[in-house]
Design a protein around this motif. Sequence first.
Motif, mmCIF file in Angstrom:
data_model
loop_
_atom_site.group_PDB
_atom_site.id
_atom_site.type_symbol
_atom_site.label_atom_id
_atom_site.label_comp_id
_atom_site.label_asym_id
_atom_site.label_seq_id
_atom_site.Cartn_x
_atom_site.Cartn_y
_atom_site.Cartn_z
ATOM 1 N N UNK A 1 0.876 -1.167 0.000
ATOM 2 C CA UNK A 1 0.000 0.000 0.000
ATOM 3 C C UNK A 1 0.915 1.220 0.000
ATOM 4 N N UNK A 2 0.333 2.393 -0.105
ATOM 5 C CA UNK A 2 1.118 3.618 -0.158
ATOM 6 C C UNK A 2 0.644 4.578 0.920
ATOM 7 N N UNK A 3 1.570 4.960 1.791
ATOM 8 C CA UNK A 3 1.269 5.859 2.903
ATOM 9 C C UNK A 3 1.646 7.282 2.508
ATOM 10 N N UNK A 4 0.706 8.212 2.687
ATOM 11 C CA UNK A 4 1.017 9.606 2.422
ATOM 12 C C UNK A 4 1.528 10.257 3.706
ATOM 13 N N UNK B 1 -3.290 4.290 0.800
ATOM 14 C CA UNK B 1 -3.943 4.123 -0.494
ATOM 15 C C UNK B 1 -3.496 2.816 -1.142
ATOM 16 N N UNK B 2 -4.410 2.195 -1.888
ATOM 17 C CA UNK B 2 -4.071 0.971 -2.622
ATOM 18 C C UNK B 2 -3.250 1.276 -3.871
ATOM 19 N N UNK B 3 -3.420 2.470 -4.427
ATOM 20 C CA UNK B 3 -2.830 2.818 -5.710
ATOM 21 C C UNK B 3 -1.927 4.038 -5.541
ATOM 22 N N UNK B 4 -0.683 3.950 -6.004
ATOM 23 C CA UNK B 4 0.265 5.061 -5.853
ATOM 24 C C UNK B 4 -0.208 6.296 -6.614
ATOM 25 N N UNK C 1 2.331 27.879 6.658
ATOM 26 C CA UNK C 1 3.670 27.429 6.320
ATOM 27 C C UNK C 1 3.725 26.598 5.056
ATOM 28 N N UNK C 2 4.892 26.062 4.810
ATOM 29 C CA UNK C 2 5.144 25.247 3.616
ATOM 30 C C UNK C 2 4.654 23.823 3.852
ATOM 31 N N UNK C 3 3.849 23.325 2.919
ATOM 32 C CA UNK C 3 3.331 21.956 2.986
ATOM 33 C C UNK C 3 4.054 21.101 1.958
ATOM 34 N N UNK C 4 4.548 19.950 2.402
ATOM 35 C CA UNK C 4 5.149 18.951 1.522
ATOM 36 C C UNK C 4 4.404 17.645 1.773
ATOM 37 N N UNK C 5 4.022 16.962 0.698
ATOM 38 C CA UNK C 5 3.332 15.677 0.829
ATOM 39 C C UNK C 5 3.940 14.692 -0.158
ATOM 40 N N UNK C 6 4.146 13.471 0.293
ATOM 41 C CA UNK C 6 4.707 12.444 -0.579
ATOM 42 C C UNK C 6 4.215 11.072 -0.144
ATOM 43 N N UNK C 7 4.350 10.087 -1.055
ATOM 44 C CA UNK C 7 3.854 8.736 -0.818
ATOM 45 C C UNK C 7 5.016 7.751 -0.745
ATOM 46 N N UNK C 8 4.936 6.823 0.204
ATOM 47 C CA UNK C 8 5.955 5.788 0.330
ATOM 48 C C UNK C 8 5.267 4.423 0.413
ATOM 49 N N UNK C 9 5.870 3.401 -0.189
ATOM 50 C CA UNK C 9 5.270 2.063 -0.137
ATOM 51 C C UNK C 9 5.457 1.421 1.226
ATOM 52 N N UNK C 10 4.451 0.680 1.628
ATOM 53 C CA UNK C 10 4.491 -0.094 2.873
ATOM 54 C C UNK C 10 3.972 -1.489 2.570
ATOM 55 N N UNK D 1 -4.887 -9.453 5.966
ATOM 56 C CA UNK D 1 -5.749 -10.246 6.835
ATOM 57 C C UNK D 1 -5.632 -9.841 8.298
ATOM 58 N N UNK D 2 -4.564 -9.139 8.651
ATOM 59 C CA UNK D 2 -4.388 -8.774 10.062
ATOM 60 C C UNK D 2 -4.392 -7.268 10.305
ATOM 61 N N UNK D 3 -4.438 -6.461 9.259
ATOM 62 C CA UNK D 3 -4.400 -5.016 9.452
ATOM 63 C C UNK D 3 -5.801 -4.437 9.606
ATOM 64 N N UNK D 4 -5.885 -3.360 10.363
ATOM 65 C CA UNK D 4 -7.152 -2.650 10.534
ATOM 66 C C UNK D 4 -7.038 -1.224 10.001
ATOM 67 N N UNK D 5 -6.016 -0.957 9.203
ATOM 68 C CA UNK D 5 -5.819 0.373 8.638
ATOM 69 C C UNK D 5 -6.920 0.701 7.649
ATOM 70 N N UNK D 6 -7.391 1.954 7.649
ATOM 71 C CA UNK D 6 -8.312 2.356 6.580
ATOM 72 C C UNK D 6 -7.488 2.587 5.310
ATOM 73 N N UNK D 7 -7.810 1.868 4.248
ATOM 74 C CA UNK D 7 -7.058 1.975 2.996
ATOM 75 C C UNK D 7 -8.019 2.511 1.932
ATOM 76 N N UNK D 8 -7.661 3.671 1.387
ATOM 77 C CA UNK D 8 -8.529 4.352 0.421
ATOM 78 C C UNK D 8 -8.283 3.836 -0.992
ATOM 79 N N UNK D 9 -9.391 3.702 -1.739
ATOM 80 C CA UNK D 9 -9.320 3.290 -3.140
ATOM 81 C C UNK D 9 -9.411 4.487 -4.075
ATOM 82 N N UNK D 10 -9.994 5.580 -3.591
ATOM 83 C CA UNK D 10 -10.147 6.778 -4.415
ATOM 84 C C UNK D 10 -10.309 7.997 -3.535
#
Length: 72
Positions: A4-7, A22-25, A49-58, A63-72
């Motif tokens: 998945x991809x964490x922002x 997110x499921x999709x980078x 202030x200055x905002x920087x945002x980026x995505x990293x793979x995780x 089956x064991x995670x409870x993270x909310x993962x967005x599709x869109x």
Amino acid sequence: MIHIFMMTVLLNGEIESQDMYFRNVHICQQYAHALQWSSSKTRRYQGEGVVVAYCTPKLINPETTTLPIYDH
């Protein structure tokens, strides 16, 4: 296991958020771009202030995670 991809969102160099996944980078990058773009347009008017945002793979076990993962 799946990837998945964490922002990560930084405000003035400090981590503000690392809780959006997110499921999709490409979707992750669209949100990251929108945060940075809107910030650059408004910060000069609101003194923000200055905002920087980026995505990293995780790697997670879906089956064991409870993270909310967005599709869109």
